[in-house]
Design an enzyme around this catalytic site. Structure first.
Site, PDB file in Angstrom:
ATOM      1  N   GLY A 217      37.178  26.180  44.380  1.00  0.00           N
ATOM      2  CA  GLY A 217      36.224  26.825  45.021  1.00  0.00           C
ATOM      3  C   GLY A 217      35.600  25.868  45.936  1.00  0.00           C
ATOM      4  O   GLY A 217      35.167  26.204  47.091  1.00  0.00           O
TER       5      GLY A 217
ATOM      6  N   LYS B 241      44.238  37.999  50.536  1.00  0.00           N
ATOM      7  CA  LYS B 241      43.236  38.786  51.515  1.00  0.00           C
ATOM      8  C   LYS B 241      42.785  37.892  52.494  1.00  0.00           C
ATOM      9  O   LYS B 241      42.312  36.946  52.438  1.00  0.00           O
ATOM     10  CB  LYS B 241      42.358  39.487  50.665  1.00  0.00           C
ATOM     11  CG  LYS B 241      42.558  40.354  49.643  1.00  0.00           C
ATOM     12  CD  LYS B 241      41.487  41.075  49.008  1.00  0.00           C
ATOM     13  CE  LYS B 241      42.051  42.201  47.851  1.00  0.00           C
ATOM     14  NZ  LYS B 241      40.975  42.698  47.265  1.00  0.00           N
TER      15      LYS B 241
ATOM     16  N   GLY C 165      42.926  26.564  45.091  1.00  0.00           N
ATOM     17  CA  GLY C 165      43.681  27.810  44.589  1.00  0.00           C
ATOM     18  C   GLY C 165      45.212  27.530  44.568  1.00  0.00           C
ATOM     19  O   GLY C 165      45.671  26.826  43.821  1.00  0.00           O
TER      20      GLY C 165
ATOM     21  N   ARG D  21      41.745  17.144  34.378  1.00  0.00           N
ATOM     22  CA  ARG D  21      40.561  16.801  35.022  1.00  0.00           C
ATOM     23  C   ARG D  21      40.075  15.371  34.359  1.00  0.00           C
ATOM     24  O   ARG D  21      39.354  14.610  34.827  1.00  0.00           O
ATOM     25  CB  ARG D  21      39.629  17.976  34.584  1.00  0.00           C
ATOM     26  CG  ARG D  21      39.982  18.917  35.529  1.00  0.00           C
ATOM     27  CD  ARG D  21      39.007  19.998  35.236  1.00  0.00           C
ATOM     28  NE  ARG D  21      39.248  21.080  36.513  1.00  0.00           N
ATOM     29  CZ  ARG D  21      38.714  22.348  36.446  1.00  0.00           C
ATOM     30  NH1 ARG D  21      38.232  22.783  35.190  1.00  0.00           N
ATOM     31  NH2 ARG D  21      38.921  23.157  37.443  1.00  0.00           N
TER      32      ARG D  21
HETATM   33  P1  AMP Z   1      44.461  33.538  46.998  1.00  0.00           P
HETATM   34  O1  AMP Z   1      43.638  33.390  45.866  1.00  0.00           O
HETATM   35  O2  AMP Z   1      43.731  34.482  47.980  1.00  0.00           O
HETATM   36  O3  AMP Z   1      45.065  32.432  47.655  1.00  0.00           O
HETATM   37  O4  AMP Z   1      45.671  34.791  46.924  1.00  0.00           O
HETATM   38  C1  AMP Z   1      46.833  34.176  45.919  1.00  0.00           C
HETATM   39  C2  AMP Z   1      47.436  35.432  45.353  1.00  0.00           C
HETATM   40  O5  AMP Z   1      48.048  36.360  46.872  1.00  0.00           O
HETATM   41  C3  AMP Z   1      48.529  35.335  44.659  1.00  0.00           C
HETATM   42  O6  AMP Z   1      48.393  35.842  43.311  1.00  0.00           O
HETATM   43  C4  AMP Z   1      49.581  36.039  45.467  1.00  0.00           C
HETATM   44  O7  AMP Z   1      50.637  36.635  44.428  1.00  0.00           O
HETATM   45  C5  AMP Z   1      49.156  37.147  46.043  1.00  0.00           C
HETATM   46  N1  AMP Z   1      49.809  37.494  47.347  1.00  0.00           N
HETATM   47  C6  AMP Z   1      50.787  36.819  48.243  1.00  0.00           C
HETATM   48  N2  AMP Z   1      51.396  37.495  48.908  1.00  0.00           N
HETATM   49  C7  AMP Z   1      51.193  38.598  48.622  1.00  0.00           C
HETATM   50  C8  AMP Z   1      51.769  39.891  49.024  1.00  0.00           C
HETATM   51  N3  AMP Z   1      52.501  40.077  50.274  1.00  0.00           N
HETATM   52  N4  AMP Z   1      51.230  40.953  48.601  1.00  0.00           N
HETATM   53  C9  AMP Z   1      50.181  41.015  47.497  1.00  0.00           C
HETATM   54  N5  AMP Z   1      49.874  39.830  46.962  1.00  0.00           N
HETATM   55  C10 AMP Z   1      50.229  38.706  47.705  1.00  0.00           C
END
Ligand code: AMP
Length: 398
Positions: free
Chosen positions: A379, A200, A356, A37
């Site tokens: 974010g 999610k 992220g 940063r």
């Molecule tokens: P996000 O912060 O929403 O982009 O989510 C990232 C996280 O999603 C990472 O830590 C991954 O390990 C998790 N992730 C990716 N694919 C899966 C999956 N099939 N089941 C559970 N977690 C997952």
């Protein structure tokens, strides 16, 4: 949109008050463990100093609860800043106190003054106008170069701009972030493919909806694919599914059809009998996951079909991993897609990796130099992609 950036200004004899994002990680000895940063702001500061200007740097660091705390002091950054800029760095131990006023008043061309943590005052996060005005008195020109906090309407990131009606502008970090998003969402070369993964649907649904009116191809991977597969009537075993979002996933599938968007949902998956790198693994069709098994990565057939779409794209946005890439047995899909995004970029596509964990992934596979732009603001980038107005950007443009 025309951006007001430091390129349009000569800082000779002027004091630039720069909001930077120096929220860097420190170890137990207060040494910086990741200087990314700070390094990102070097071009902005160098340009101003080379013009014959001086620089006042202000930032937050960590989350102090109430008032000063040693572990959140910005004085720990002085040694590194002095090394980078080959000059002494002055320090004001109270960002709006007498020392800040005195030191800034006598600042000479070429000098750098660092202010103590803005968040030692609760007024910073409250967006307090009196506090913002006090800060504004320290400089002649306001430069915002803190994309990581652009989604917050804090005193130093947004409110302060009103005290510089004609002398407020973006630094290079902000300019590059805004330009990269504009390249993707406004000056779009087609076909435009968005690759969305991560855990999610709930965390990504606003991005999906915002992108629906912009993309040609929408690729879904990661944990959220199983909510879509369930919506299509598939069997998902104990994969991550958000029951509350199954209907919305169904609607998204219908909307995509109605709008003529190609929606790509994985057709096969790597499944495991536990959420563990050492679990038993199998490949199956994505909608035929047996009970007791969960999908943790996209399968090979999916990788190939996704890669064909990505390689034909002229604009690519990637947000979120394809699987649980932190575990070596479930990282192949993410690693492969990262390599394909890099290959498509080499072929001429503009690629933005942002928000992220896809940033962590592209760095893990050392491909950050082989994509067009990697966003520094988690974010802030997510909110931008959702179509929200970022206060830090609006305050300069307004
Ligand atoms: P996000 O912060 O929403 O982009 O989510 C990232 C996280 O999603 C990472 O830590 C991954 O390990 C998790 N992730 C990716 N694919 C899966 C999956 N099939 N089941 C559970 N977690 C997952």
């Amino acid at each position: 949109m025309i951006m007001k950036t430091i390129d349009d200004y000569n800082f000779n004899g002027k004091r630039a008050l720069i909001r930077v994002d120096y929220n860097v990680p420190l170890d137990g000895k207060f040494e910086i463990t990741d200087t990314t940063r700070i390094d990102a702001t070097i071009p902005t500061i160098t340009k101003i100093l080379e013009d014959g200007g001086s620089v006042i740097l202000m930032s937050h660091l960590g989350r102090p609860k109430s008032g000063p705390e040693e572990k959140f002091s910005l004085k720990h950054l002085i040694t590194y800043l002095e090394k980078v800029f080959h000059t002494d760095v002055l320090f004001a131990d109270d960002c709006v106190g007498n020392s800040a006023v005195e030191l800034s008043a006598h600042l000479k061309p070429g000098q750098i003054l660092l202010l103590e943590n803005l968040r030692f005052y609760k007024e910073e996060e409250k967006g307090d106008e009196v506090f913002a005005e006090k800060l504004s008195k320290l400089g002649d020109i306001y430069v915002n170069d803190a994309f990581g906090t652009a989604h917050r309407a804090h005193a130093s990131t947004a409110v302060i701009a009103k005290f510089f009606p004609h002398t407020k502008m973006f630094g290079y970090v902000m300019g590059n972030e805004i330009r990269s998003i504009q390249n993707v969402l406004i000056n779009t070369q087609r076909p435009f493919t968005a690759i969305l993964g991560g855990a999610k649907v709930s965390g990504k649904i606003q991005i999906i909806q915002h992108l629906m009116d912009k993309v040609d191809n929408l690729i879904i991977g990661g944990g959220m694919m199983f909510t879509f597969i369930k919506a299509m009537g598939g069997k998902v075993g104990s994969s991550l599914v958000e029951e509350d979002f199954v209907e919305l996933a169904k609607k998204t599938i219908e909307d995509a059809k109605a709008k003529g968007i190609n929606l790509y949902i994985p057709t096969d998956a790597v499944i495991a009998d536990a959420f563990d790198n050492g679990a038993n693994r199998q490949y199956t069709a994505a909608g035929e996951i047996p009970d007791g098994w969960m999908g943790l990565d996209i399968g090979k057939e999916t990788m190939i079909s996704f890669s064909e779409v990505i390689m034909e794209s002229k604009t690519i946005l990637w947000n979120g991993p394809m699987g649980v890439f932190e575990m070596s047995n479930f990282e192949e899909g993410t690693r492969f897609i990262a390599a394909i995004v890099a290959a498509a970029t080499k072929k001429g596509a503009y690629s933005l990796v942002g928000g992220g964990d896809s940033v962590a992934a592209i760095n893990k596979y050392e491909l950050e130099e082989q994509v067009s732009y990697v966003s520094t603001g988690g974010g802030a980038m997510l909110e931008y992609l959702e179509g929200q107005v970022l206060p830090g950007i609006a305050a300069i443009n307004g």
